[in-house]
Scaffold this motif. Structure first.
Motif, mmCIF file in Angstrom:
data_model
loop_
_atom_site.group_PDB
_atom_site.id
_atom_site.type_symbol
_atom_site.label_atom_id
_atom_site.label_comp_id
_atom_site.label_asym_id
_atom_site.label_seq_id
_atom_site.Cartn_x
_atom_site.Cartn_y
_atom_site.Cartn_z
ATOM 1 N N GLU A 22 0.832 -1.207 0.000
ATOM 2 C CA GLU A 22 0.000 0.000 0.000
ATOM 3 C C GLU A 22 0.870 1.261 0.000
ATOM 4 O O GLU A 22 0.580 2.212 -0.717
ATOM 5 N N LEU A 23 1.924 1.246 0.779
ATOM 6 C CA LEU A 23 2.829 2.395 0.850
ATOM 7 C C LEU A 23 3.543 2.606 -0.489
ATOM 8 O O LEU A 23 3.648 3.732 -0.976
ATOM 9 N N LEU A 24 4.003 1.521 -1.091
ATOM 10 C CA LEU A 24 4.733 1.626 -2.355
ATOM 11 C C LEU A 24 3.820 1.956 -3.530
ATOM 12 O O LEU A 24 4.297 2.367 -4.585
ATOM 13 N N LYS A 25 2.532 1.795 -3.340
ATOM 14 C CA LYS A 25 1.570 2.160 -4.377
ATOM 15 C C LYS A 25 1.699 3.643 -4.717
ATOM 16 O O LYS A 25 1.488 4.050 -5.854
ATOM 17 N N ASP A 26 2.071 4.434 -3.727
ATOM 18 C CA ASP A 26 2.218 5.880 -3.918
ATOM 19 C C ASP A 26 3.570 6.275 -4.497
ATOM 20 O O ASP A 26 3.791 7.440 -4.781
ATOM 21 N N GLY A 27 4.474 5.318 -4.636
ATOM 22 C CA GLY A 27 5.773 5.616 -5.233
ATOM 23 C C GLY A 27 6.907 4.925 -4.490
ATOM 24 O O GLY A 27 6.719 4.392 -3.390
ATOM 25 N N PRO A 28 8.082 4.915 -5.095
ATOM 26 C CA PRO A 28 9.253 4.261 -4.487
ATOM 27 C C PRO A 28 9.592 4.853 -3.124
ATOM 28 O O PRO A 28 9.363 6.042 -2.874
ATOM 29 N N GLN A 29 10.124 4.000 -2.260
ATOM 30 C CA GLN A 29 10.500 4.414 -0.909
ATOM 31 C C GLN A 29 11.824 3.771 -0.518
ATOM 32 O O GLN A 29 12.059 2.600 -0.815
ATOM 33 N N PRO A 30 12.659 4.515 0.215
ATOM 34 C CA PRO A 30 13.846 3.886 0.793
ATOM 35 C C PRO A 30 13.434 3.049 1.999
ATOM 36 O O PRO A 30 12.360 3.261 2.579
ATOM 37 N N VAL A 31 14.284 2.128 2.372
ATOM 38 C CA VAL A 31 13.979 1.267 3.512
ATOM 39 C C VAL A 31 13.664 2.111 4.746
ATOM 40 O O VAL A 31 12.702 1.844 5.466
ATOM 41 N N GLY A 32 14.458 3.159 4.979
ATOM 42 C CA GLY A 32 14.231 4.011 6.148
ATOM 43 C C GLY A 32 12.852 4.645 6.151
ATOM 44 O O GLY A 32 12.222 4.770 7.199
ATOM 45 N N GLY A 33 12.360 5.031 4.985
ATOM 46 C CA GLY A 33 11.024 5.606 4.889
ATOM 47 C C GLY A 33 9.950 4.586 5.211
ATOM 48 O O GLY A 33 8.936 4.918 5.838
ATOM 49 N N ILE A 34 10.169 3.360 4.789
ATOM 50 C CA ILE A 34 9.207 2.293 5.065
ATOM 51 C C ILE A 34 9.214 1.974 6.564
ATOM 52 O O ILE A 34 8.155 1.801 7.181
ATOM 53 N N VAL A 35 10.408 1.913 7.153
ATOM 54 C CA VAL A 35 10.534 1.665 8.596
ATOM 55 C C VAL A 35 9.764 2.727 9.364
ATOM 56 O O VAL A 35 8.980 2.412 10.269
ATOM 57 N N GLU A 36 9.974 3.976 8.993
ATOM 58 C CA GLU A 36 9.315 5.082 9.687
ATOM 59 C C GLU A 36 7.795 5.029 9.510
ATOM 60 O O GLU A 36 7.043 5.201 10.463
ATOM 61 N N ALA A 37 7.344 4.773 8.298
ATOM 62 C CA ALA A 37 5.900 4.750 8.020
ATOM 63 C C ALA A 37 5.198 3.608 8.744
ATOM 64 O O ALA A 37 4.065 3.757 9.194
ATOM 65 N N LEU A 38 5.865 2.464 8.860
ATOM 66 C CA LEU A 38 5.226 1.303 9.481
ATOM 67 C C LEU A 38 5.445 1.229 10.979
ATOM 68 O O LEU A 38 4.712 0.525 11.678
ATOM 69 N N GLY A 39 6.456 1.905 11.479
ATOM 70 C CA GLY A 39 6.736 1.841 12.908
ATOM 71 C C GLY A 39 7.291 0.497 13.337
ATOM 72 O O GLY A 39 7.117 0.082 14.483
ATOM 73 N N LEU A 40 7.928 -0.200 12.420
ATOM 74 C CA LEU A 40 8.548 -1.488 12.715
ATOM 75 C C LEU A 40 10.054 -1.314 12.759
ATOM 76 O O LEU A 40 10.587 -0.312 12.291
ATOM 77 N N GLY A 41 10.742 -2.316 13.270
ATOM 78 C CA GLY A 41 12.197 -2.294 13.272
ATOM 79 C C GLY A 41 12.744 -2.545 11.876
ATOM 80 O O GLY A 41 12.115 -3.202 11.039
ATOM 81 N N GLN A 42 13.942 -2.028 11.622
ATOM 82 C CA GLN A 42 14.564 -2.187 10.311
ATOM 83 C C GLN A 42 14.755 -3.659 9.933
ATOM 84 O O GLN A 42 14.485 -4.037 8.785
ATOM 85 N N PRO A 43 15.170 -4.539 10.863
ATOM 86 C CA PRO A 43 15.311 -5.952 10.484
ATOM 87 C C PRO A 43 13.984 -6.584 10.043
ATOM 88 O O PRO A 43 13.951 -7.370 9.100
ATOM 89 N N GLN A 44 12.895 -6.217 10.723
ATOM 90 C CA GLN A 44 11.576 -6.747 10.340
ATOM 91 C C GLN A 44 11.196 -6.276 8.945
ATOM 92 O O GLN A 44 10.736 -7.070 8.115
ATOM 93 N N VAL A 45 11.367 -4.985 8.684
ATOM 94 C CA VAL A 45 11.009 -4.435 7.382
ATOM 95 C C VAL A 45 11.863 -5.068 6.291
ATOM 96 O O VAL A 45 11.359 -5.447 5.234
#
Length: 111
Positions: A22-45
């Motif tokens: 759903e997040l990537l539907k709006d466009g490319p994201q760096p891993v850090g942006g995905i981590v921040e948006a989901l509120g999960l840890g970087q290893p999980q993401v």
């Protein structure tokens, strides 16, 4: 490696991976942006992204030290085509139901 629709759907069905799609539907994201948006840890993401990549749902490009993830359009098209087959099926069934109901409402001929 050929990835099936079932494998793609299985990958997307996990709630956090669905949120990533759903997040990537709006466009490319760096891993850090995905981590921040989901509120999960970087290893999980990273694990979720790896599974989505293995299923062919996302692709990654490297830009300096960043990894940028985006949806793989062909994979999403395969899923769309598969679900569209059901839309056609239901449209046909609804048409048949409408015809049946129209026939059932028709007045009986007088004898």
């Amino acid at each position: 490696m050929v990835v099936t629709v079932q494998q793609r759907l299985a990958a997307i069905s996990e709630p956090n991976r669905f949120r990533i799609v759903e997040l990537l539907k709006d466009g490319p994201q760096p891993v850090g942006g995905i981590v921040e948006a989901l509120g999960l840890g970087q290893p999980q993401v990273s694990r979720h992204l790896r599974l989505l990549a293995e299923a062919g749902v996302v692709e990654v490009t490297k830009r300096a030290q960043q990894r940028i993830y985006h949806l793989h359009p062909e994979a999403m098209q395969v899923i769309s085509d598969w679900t569209q087959g059901f839309a056609v099926l239901w449209a046909e069934r609804m048409d048949r139901l409408g015809s049946f109901l129209d026939d059932d409402r028709a007045p009986e001929p007088n004898q």
